[in-house]
Design a protein around this motif. Structure first.
Motif, PDB file in Angstrom:
ATOM      1  N   ARG A  32       0.822  -1.211   0.000  1.00  0.00           N
ATOM      2  CA  ARG A  32       0.000   0.000   0.000  1.00  0.00           C
ATOM      3  C   ARG A  32       0.857   1.262   0.000  1.00  0.00           C
ATOM      4  N   GLN A  33       2.152   1.099  -0.007  1.00  0.00           N
ATOM      5  CA  GLN A  33       3.047   2.254  -0.001  1.00  0.00           C
ATOM      6  C   GLN A  33       3.198   2.882  -1.382  1.00  0.00           C
ATOM      7  N   LEU A  34       2.717   2.204  -2.419  1.00  0.00           N
ATOM      8  CA  LEU A  34       2.745   2.740  -3.778  1.00  0.00           C
ATOM      9  C   LEU A  34       1.316   2.908  -4.280  1.00  0.00           C
ATOM     10  N   LYS A  35       1.144   3.722  -5.300  1.00  0.00           N
ATOM     11  CA  LYS A  35      -0.168   3.899  -5.911  1.00  0.00           C
ATOM     12  C   LYS A  35      -0.587   2.606  -6.591  1.00  0.00           C
ATOM     13  N   PRO A  36      -1.888   2.318  -6.629  1.00  0.00           N
ATOM     14  CA  PRO A  36      -2.344   1.092  -7.292  1.00  0.00           C
ATOM     15  C   PRO A  36      -1.822   0.994  -8.720  1.00  0.00           C
ATOM     16  N   GLY A  37      -1.220  -0.142  -9.017  1.00  0.00           N
ATOM     17  CA  GLY A  37      -0.668  -0.369 -10.345  1.00  0.00           C
ATOM     18  C   GLY A  37       0.764   0.089 -10.524  1.00  0.00           C
ATOM     19  N   GLU A  38       1.248   0.965  -9.655  1.00  0.00           N
ATOM     20  CA  GLU A  38       2.632   1.436  -9.752  1.00  0.00           C
ATOM     21  C   GLU A  38       3.570   0.319  -9.293  1.00  0.00           C
ATOM     22  N   SER A  39       4.691   0.175  -9.956  1.00  0.00           N
ATOM     23  CA  SER A  39       5.659  -0.852  -9.567  1.00  0.00           C
ATOM     24  C   SER A  39       7.058  -0.265  -9.533  1.00  0.00           C
ATOM     25  N   ARG A  40       7.878  -0.839  -8.689  1.00  0.00           N
ATOM     26  CA  ARG A  40       9.263  -0.391  -8.563  1.00  0.00           C
ATOM     27  C   ARG A  40      10.175  -1.606  -8.454  1.00  0.00           C
ATOM     28  N   HIS A  41      11.142  -1.629  -9.320  1.00  0.00           N
ATOM     29  CA  HIS A  41      12.164  -2.682  -9.259  1.00  0.00           C
ATOM     30  C   HIS A  41      13.316  -2.155  -8.410  1.00  0.00           C
ATOM     31  N   ASP A  42      13.071  -2.021  -7.135  1.00  0.00           N
ATOM     32  CA  ASP A  42      14.094  -1.487  -6.243  1.00  0.00           C
ATOM     33  C   ASP A  42      14.095  -2.275  -4.937  1.00  0.00           C
ATOM     34  N   PRO A  43      15.117  -2.072  -4.128  1.00  0.00           N
ATOM     35  CA  PRO A  43      15.218  -2.831  -2.879  1.00  0.00           C
ATOM     36  C   PRO A  43      14.425  -2.205  -1.739  1.00  0.00           C
ATOM     37  N   GLY A  44      13.250  -1.637  -2.041  1.00  0.00           N
ATOM     38  CA  GLY A  44      12.449  -1.030  -0.981  1.00  0.00           C
ATOM     39  C   GLY A  44      12.005  -2.022   0.067  1.00  0.00           C
ATOM     40  N   THR A  45      11.935  -3.272  -0.298  1.00  0.00           N
ATOM     41  CA  THR A  45      11.600  -4.315   0.669  1.00  0.00           C
ATOM     42  C   THR A  45      12.808  -4.718   1.494  1.00  0.00           C
ATOM     43  N   GLY A  46      13.986  -4.231   1.107  1.00  0.00           N
ATOM     44  CA  GLY A  46      15.215  -4.691   1.735  1.00  0.00           C
ATOM     45  C   GLY A  46      15.778  -5.911   1.054  1.00  0.00           C
ATOM     46  N   VAL A  47      15.102  -6.376  -0.001  1.00  0.00           N
ATOM     47  CA  VAL A  47      15.532  -7.577  -0.714  1.00  0.00           C
ATOM     48  C   VAL A  47      15.749  -7.231  -2.183  1.00  0.00           C
ATOM     49  N   PRO A  48      16.987  -7.181  -2.664  1.00  0.00           N
ATOM     50  CA  PRO A  48      17.222  -6.949  -4.091  1.00  0.00           C
ATOM     51  C   PRO A  48      16.550  -8.032  -4.931  1.00  0.00           C
ATOM     52  N   GLY A  49      16.012  -7.631  -6.063  1.00  0.00           N
ATOM     53  CA  GLY A  49      15.373  -8.593  -6.948  1.00  0.00           C
ATOM     54  C   GLY A  49      13.889  -8.755  -6.728  1.00  0.00           C
ATOM     55  N   VAL A  50      13.342  -8.034  -5.769  1.00  0.00           N
ATOM     56  CA  VAL A  50      11.911  -8.080  -5.503  1.00  0.00           C
ATOM     57  C   VAL A  50      11.245  -6.851  -6.103  1.00  0.00           C
TER      58      VAL A  50
END
Length: 310
Positions: A32-50
């Motif tokens: 829910r931290q991003l707008k619906p449909g928006e995607s990010r290929h970044d380590p925002g989860t703390g896990v590269p590749g997610v």
């Protein structure tokens, strides 16, 4: 494989996402931290590749349909922490909506997908069962307190996704143990100050599981097409709270003889004191045992040696 995880930044979801991402799988975490449909290929989860994908779990499929379409598995771990605040009527509504609405959204998304995922694993808990000392397998009847009724509704919402194409597996988790998160760090605090001990009578059963075994059980379920219906995610040897306290004391090299009176817990925690600390369920992972799942940490002393070192 393409793995979709709701609640993928939490204590369990992050470990699961990291395991799959490290193996090179396509991991999508609904957030829910991003707008619906928006995607990010970044380590925002703390896990590269997610890949993080925005959604709004309001009970409707919404943008989740596109994400789950063609996935090899969808894992639903969304839900507010049971122990973060006293169970006022407002807090109970949060606990309910944070579980039921995301589950309903995912079930709707799976149903609407043109290529339905073959498996939908949805979180539940051992609070589903009646409290007491009788062993509870997956076929045991449900309880009738707030937590049991919440688990039942949670599982009913997940069952909406069941079809010939999609098997639904509610995973009824016990207390998941790891020193980096969950409830264990809070349990350790009084022991570090030499005032650790059992809660209340200490005779209530605690059904627990090491986080590594929990992650591996989810992966085992995904990879075993014959498994459908509820699965108890607990170690095969549940222990009483007194036994748990003694094992934790041994692992930390601290005494474990200072009990916390039941009245003090009820005064401090209110209604949630009983279901979360003073009563318990003796849950047996019958499905896992009968289907040959290998527990790396089947006993509490073995688990604590793995967590704290020899």
């Amino acid at each position: 494989m393409k793995i979709v995880i709701a609640g993928g930044t939490g204590f369990l979801g992050l470990a699961l996402a990291e395991t799959y991402a490290e193996e090179g799988h396509d991991v999508r975490v609904l957030t829910r931290q991003l707008k619906p449909g928006e995607s990010r290929h970044d380590p925002g989860t703390g896990v590269p590749g997610v890949t993080r994908v925005g959604w709004r779990p309001d009970g409707r499929a919404g943008t989740a349909t596109e994400v789950v379409n063609g996935a090899d598995a969808v894992v639903n771990l969304a839900g507010a922490n049971l122990g973060d605040a006293r169970w006022s009527p407002q807090r109970k509504a949060v606990l309910h909506d944070s579980r039921v609405l995301p589950t309903r959204s995912l079930a709707a998304a799976i149903t609407e997908a043109s290529v339905r995922p073959p498996v939908f694993i949805s979180a539940s808990g051992v609070g589903y069962y009646r409290t007491g000392t009788d062993p509870m397998t997956e076929s045991a009847p449900a309880g009738n307190d707030f937590l049991a009724e919440l688990c039942q509704e949670w599982e009913r919402e997940a069952s909406r996704a069941q079809s010939a194409a999609t098997r639904v597996v509610p995973i009824r988790s016990g207390v998941v143990l790891e020193r980096s998160g969950g409830v264990l760090p809070r349990m350790m605090t009084p022991f570090r100050f030499f005032v650790g001990g059992p809660l209340g009578s200490g005779r209530q059963y605690w059904s627990w599981i090491h986080r590594i075994d929990w992650v591996e059980m989810v992966r085992w379920i995904i990879g075993t097409p014959s498994i459908a219906g509820p699965v108890n995610a607990t170690a095969p040897v549940p222990v009483t709270n007194r036994e748990f306290a003694r094992a934790l004391g041994r692992a930390l090299r601290r005494p474990s003889f200072v009990p916390v009176p039941a009245f003090a817990l009820r005064l401090a925690l209110g209604e949630m004191a009983d279901p979360l600390t003073l009563t318990g369920q003796r849950v047996i992972p019958q499905c896992a045992l009968s289907r040959g799942f290998h527990f790396r940490y089947p006993e509490i002393d073995v688990a604590f040696r793995g967590i704290f070192g020899e």
